[in-house]
Design a protein around this motif. Sequence first.
Motif, PDB file in Angstrom:
ATOM      1  N   SER A   1       0.930  -1.190  -0.076  1.00  0.00           N
ATOM      2  CA  SER A   1       0.060   0.177   0.017  1.00  0.00           C
ATOM      3  C   SER A   1       0.760   1.385   0.114  1.00  0.00           C
TER       4      SER A   1
ATOM      5  N   LEU B   1      -4.577  -0.676  -0.221  1.00  0.00           N
ATOM      6  CA  LEU B   1      -4.913  -2.107  -0.908  1.00  0.00           C
ATOM      7  C   LEU B   1      -5.761  -2.953  -0.030  1.00  0.00           C
TER       8      LEU B   1
ATOM      9  N   ASP C   1      -6.644  -5.996  -6.281  1.00  0.00           N
ATOM     10  CA  ASP C   1      -5.502  -5.065  -5.287  1.00  0.00           C
ATOM     11  C   ASP C   1      -4.574  -6.380  -4.660  1.00  0.00           C
TER      12      ASP C   1
END
Length: 373
Positions: free
Chosen positions: A303, A310, A317
């Motif tokens: 992330s 995410l 993701d």
Amino acid sequence: MVTAAPPPAAPAATLHAVVAPVRVAPHGWTTHTVRDGETLDGIAQRYRTTVRVLASHNGIRNPGMIHAGDRLSVPRTSGSASSGSSGSSSSGSSRSAVHVVRDGDTMSGIAARYGVSLAGLLKTNHRSASSLIHVGDRIVVRGGKAGSSSSKAASRSSKPASRTYVARSGDTLGGIAARYDTTVGDLARASGISSRSLLQVGQRLRVPTTAAHAVSDTFNGVRYPAGVVGAARRNHDLLARRSVPSRTETKRLIAETARRHGVDPRLAMAVGYQESGWNQRAVSPANAVGVMQVIPSGGDWASSLVGRRLNLLDTRDNITAGVVMLRALGRAASGTDQAIAGYYQGLASVQRHGMYSDTKAYVRSIKRLRATM
């Protein structure tokens, strides 16, 4: 990370095109029906042959891609009966079984479960103590005690409770049976369908099950803390109820995401293939989630690399997390092998201690897979 056998994807119409010399099968040939999660390499090991022989005899152009349901000609092992679609074998009067590896299994755990020695189990399956096993691998167990703790035998005799499972896109009877440690036959009987039935999205199945959760608390000899396992089981149950992309679609998403982030698509596909079989519903005891088997701390790192939060339970993701981690590892590592090892073992550990034996096997496996993509 939890490794899982890749999904199959080559047309069955290509089978039986080329016949290999009979010397590779001194006891003749028999038929093996590919189950969800199996690889040609694993099948070759089981039947004491090579990938090259199986590919040649069955006319398989891409050994890395086989389909669940494909019927392969395989060498009959000495004294064994035809495995047919069941995959079981017998030798004289000795007791024999086939155990399909599930999340968290270890060779020592399988040996204890069936009441056989670890040395004997390794010898039967032509493996060493350092060999990796993957979800969906079929382990031949010979000489188990009649009173061993095989949950399949126990479940048949005690008429276990069942749970309802709603079929999702990409599900197969073999995959569901392996996930819940039952057999295709028992699953089909409980659900009142044929073992050859094709599943429809939304179809409700009755799954015979023991009290054990589909996610174990142990993997590769390591028992994980209750909090971690509890989180993994919650994620597993959430994903079991969600619709996820098919494996074909997942493969495409991995390739697209890799290209977008400047990562070799073949490497990213190989890692996803090894880690989960391109299955977003895969969850390990370490709470490694989804296609790329990303743990929460890995998700935090990924992330930070993309500049947004995410969601590892979301397929896109999850793939993004794995891909950007591969990109970062590739930039920090001394070479591709070390980057692959870092995905499995952790780059700092690899740089400090070198690759462990199972890490080396993981790297070899990824490189073999990448060559087939």
